[in-house]
Design a protein around this motif. Structure first.
Motif, short mmCIF file in Angstrom:
data_model
loop_
_atom_site.label_atom_id
_atom_site.label_comp_id
_atom_site.label_asym_id
_atom_site.label_seq_id
_atom_site.Cartn_x
_atom_site.Cartn_y
_atom_site.Cartn_z
N SER A 257 0.86 -1.19 0.00
CA SER A 257 0.00 0.00 0.00
C SER A 257 0.89 1.24 0.00
O SER A 257 1.89 1.29 0.71
CB SER A 257 -0.94 -0.01 1.20
N SER A 259 1.01 5.55 -0.02
CA SER A 259 0.30 6.83 0.10
C SER A 259 1.29 7.95 -0.18
O SER A 259 2.44 7.89 0.25
CB SER A 259 -0.33 6.98 1.49
N VAL A 261 2.02 11.74 0.45
CA VAL A 261 1.61 12.86 1.30
C VAL A 261 2.26 14.13 0.77
O VAL A 261 3.48 14.26 0.79
CB VAL A 261 2.05 12.61 2.76
N CYS A 277 5.30 3.78 2.06
CA CYS A 277 4.96 2.50 1.43
C CYS A 277 5.04 1.38 2.47
O CYS A 277 6.02 1.27 3.21
CB CYS A 277 5.95 2.29 0.29
N ALA A 329 -1.32 13.45 -6.98
CA ALA A 329 -1.39 13.33 -5.52
C ALA A 329 -1.23 14.69 -4.85
O ALA A 329 -1.95 15.00 -3.89
CB ALA A 329 -0.31 12.37 -5.03
#
Lengths: 369, 376
Positions: A257, A259, A261, A277, A329
């Protein structure tokens, strides 16, 4: 009489609706005369292109028809190729793979996207691959009596997908480029099988994935190294099944997974992004010189993947090609999305990008404590 | 007057099938170029003008005498000279618009499916078939429309469902205030599509009296939902930037659909949708033009004469079909220019004639309506 005339009038259009009149539908061809092109390769040649096509294996294992033609443009190449096959009609509606040679990927990408949009037959969902070197070599050198480039690509495709690589379609690449992002495209190379395959097919080349190409608005920007490609796959794709080598051990990524930021300066301007990660990998094969203990293995996995991801980010930033989806993102988290969207190309090279990976190795029951 | 009238359901089907023609011609590219990723929300603001137009049409209906239609009403309200002039203008618009539908439908079919064919033949065959429909009773066309509606909606539904694997919902989001506001201009093409339903007020004399004015709301909602769904599907497959640059994004999306190795391509489905909708709209425009001309010359109801008869002014239908074909020749333009007509001039003209024209008529006839109301 009136009624009869009226019935004839009603029936008249039916004569034109059958679609079989050669004068009405000039592109009508009998099915048995169609040669279905399954792989199409494109190279840049001076001011023109060279197109190479393969029909795939025919019925009862009839050998594939492989042809190549230099021409001034894609449509000209298609016309020339047709001349090589006067008995049959080349049919491009079932092209599965579109191969772009290095130079064509650099110079012809936008042109190819436009051409497919106009084409009444080709699909935007055709798999696209960049070839290290020339697409002609890939199409011609990998074809022989009992196998051809399409069969090899299908096999490579299955293998690549099951081992965590992503084969992008022309649509996905075109969509990313149209949004102002960069795009990734799987790169293939050919490997000689001489001395390794001991059957009558010996001599032709195998097709293997060698990483990702970075595509920008103008075309091919650069190639990512195999390790950077692994980092890119972890950030952008679904790396489940990806095989990686860490400290001599072979691991398979089981779950991942990611993300992103975003970070903003006090004035609201995007200043960077941090990629977090979480990775879970299963051990498939222990290092021959003895495996580490589980904690060391976790740390080695985190360290190694973190380096790949950081390297991929750095390469993409250095090339000015945001093919890892950082823009989306960052901008979707910004209050002034539209403002920064316009300035993104100048902002991107100066952003501070960092990555942290937390890895955990499963199937570690037999590792030394 | 008309014993075997078109039912409201059949009438709604007739309108919906005809509206699918401009819907598929304009969407999603125009809505996406106006509204970007928020195009799928454009259906919400489009509801207001669409509902107001239809409400206005229904309010006129109350003043129509049995079987009179819009033509008779305008002659009564505006007088023989002004009434005839307005009707002539509407008839002219219907014929020109019909010609454009013929040509744009042929161009779309030729450029996407039959690149080596000529557009003239498609246009000629279509207008010949439209003439057959226009010569026949309206209730026959309406019954056909009910069947076509089911087929076309099923085809569109199947296309949308089969595209789901290629969709990425992230491409539709995020929608902030800025994006939500940008959905407003995207409502213009959708409102224009709904406006085409306004033509059918000329045929409302053939349809049953509605129980209330709300009957059309469900039909408008269905059309707008379909428009929103098409925009959402295309944007989620291609992204708004690519969708705005592709020539026929909806068609290109369909070209990528396959049912495994069993059915590798299903473009034929969308061809059926395109051709069916264009054919029905063109037939109805021909019929609307005839209604206006019939009112001008006070001709008898064409449905009361045999299909093959040329009496009672029915020969005019043949001339009108010829005029539509002639108008289609006017639109024999290079594709880029036809696209400009399709995306800008025709919707603008259609909005002026239907929204603007009806609003003007509504304002001009206020005193007359008050008078009729006071009479009871």
């Amino acid at each position: 009489m009136k009624r009869l005339l009226f019935i004839l009038y009603v029936l008249l259009p039916a004569a034109f609706l059958s679609g079989c009149g050669a004068s009405l539908a000039a592109d009508r061809h009998d099915v048995e005369r169609l040669l279905l092109i399954q792989t199409m390769g494109l190279d840049s040649r001076g001011d023109g292109v060279e197109m190479s096509v393969s029909t795939g294996l025919g019925a009862e294992d009839a050998p594939a028809l492989v042809m190549s033609a230099p021409a001034s443009g894609i449509e000209d190449a298609i016309a020339r190729l047709q001349n090589y096959s006067p008995e049959n009609q080349l049919f491009y509606a079932h092209v599965q793979y579109l191969l772009l040679g290095e130079e064509a990927a650099r110079r012809e990408l936008g042109h190819v996207i436009e051409w497919v949009d106009r084409s009444p037959t080709l699909r935007m969902d055709t798999n696209m691959l960049v070839v290290r070197g020339s697409a002609r070599d890939a199409v011609v050198d990998t074809s022989e009596q009992s196998t051809d480039i399409t069969q090899r690509l299908e096999s490579m495709d299955r293998q690549a997908r099951s081992t965590g690589w992503t084969v992008y379609t022309l649509r996905e690449i075109a969509a990313a480029l149209a949004e102002g992002n960069g795009a990734l495209c799987l790169t293939i190379g050919t490997a000689p099988t001489d001395g390794n395959v001991f059957t009558e097919e010996m001599g032709s080349d195998a097709v293997v994935p060698v990483g990702y190409a970075m595509l920008g608005q103008e075309g091919l920007v650069d190639f990512l190294s195999p390790e950077e490609s692994l980092g890119a796959e972890i950030i952008t794709g679904d790396p489940t099944g990806l095989l990686i080598t860490v400290a001599g051990s072979t691991l398979e990524i089981l779950d991942c997974s990611v993300s992103v930021v975003p970070r903003f300066a006090p004035d609201g301007q995007p200043s960077g992004a941090h990629i977090r990660c979480t990775l879970q990998a299963g051990m498939l094969e222990k290092a021959r010189d003895g495996a580490m203990n589980p904690e060391e293995m976790d740390a080695a996995l985190s360290r190694t993947v973190s380096r790949w991801v950081s390297d991929a980010l750095a390469r993409s930033q250095a090339a000015g090609c945001d093919c890892l989806g950082i823009r989306d993102a960052v901008l979707t988290s910004s209050r002034d999305m539209a403002l920064w969207e316009e300035r993104w190309p100048e902002l991107f090279p100066g952003l501070s990008l960092s990555a942290a990976v937390e890895g955990q190795v499963d199937r570690s029951y037999d590792l030394a404590q | 007057m008309k014993e075997d009238r078109v039912t409201r359901k059949q009438f709604a089907a007739l309108i919906l099938v005809s509206q699918l023609s401009p819907l598929l011609r304009l969407l999603p590219q125009t809505a996406v170029s106006f509204s970007g990723r928020a195009a799928w929300l454009s259906a919400v603001p489009a509801l207001l003008p669409a509902a107001l137009l239809r409400l206005g049409m229904e309010s006129w209906r109350r003043y129509m005498r049995p079987g009179e239609g819009m033509g008779g009403l305008l002659l009564r309200w505006l007088g023989p000279v002004a009434g005839r002039a307005v009707l002539a203008l509407y008839a002219l618009w219907f014929l020109v618009y019909g010609g454009f539908i013929l040509r744009s439908g042929a161009e779309r079919l030729v450029s996407t499916i039959y690149p080596s064919s000529g557009q003239g033949m498609f246009a000629a065959v279509t207008i010949a078939l439209c003439l057959v429909v226009a010569l026949g009773p309206l209730r026959a066309a309406a019954r056909t429309a009910v069947i076509m509606r089911t087929v076309l909606l099923a085809a569109l539904g199947a296309v949308l469902i089969l595209s789901v694997p290629n969709m990425d919902a992230k491409r539709l989001l995020p929608i902030g205030w800025r994006e939500a506001a940008s959905a407003l201009p995207g409502a213009l093409p959708l409102a224009s599509v709904c406006g085409v339903g306004g033509c059918f007020v000329f045929l409302s004399g053939y349809a049953e009296e509605p129980k209330n004015a709300r009957w059309f709301l469900g039909h408008i909602l269905l059309l707008l939902a379909l428009g929103g769904a098409i925009c959402a599907a295309v944007v989620s497959v291609f992204g708004s930037a690519l969708a705005a640059t592709l020539t026929y994004p909806f068609f290109i999306m369909i070209r990528s659909i396959s049912l495994g190795d069993l059915v590798p391509r299903i473009e034929a489905v969308v061809i059926a949708v395109w051709v069916g909708a264009d054919f029905m709209l063109c037939s109805m425009l021909l019929r609307c033009a005839h209604e206006a001309i019939r009112a001008i010359f006070r001709l008898p109801d064409p449905d009361e004469l045999p299909m093959t008869s040329l009496g009672g002014g029915r020969f005019l239908l043949w001339l009108e079909a010829a005029a539509v074909f002639a108008a289609s020749l006017f639109f024999e333009k290079p594709p880029w220019e036809l696209r400009l007509w399709s995306d800008r001039y025709i919707p603008l003209a259609s909005d002026c004639v239907l929204y603007g024209g009806f609003l003007l008529l509504w304002l001009v006839t206020i005193p007359r309506r008050k008078k009729e109301k006071s009479k009871g």
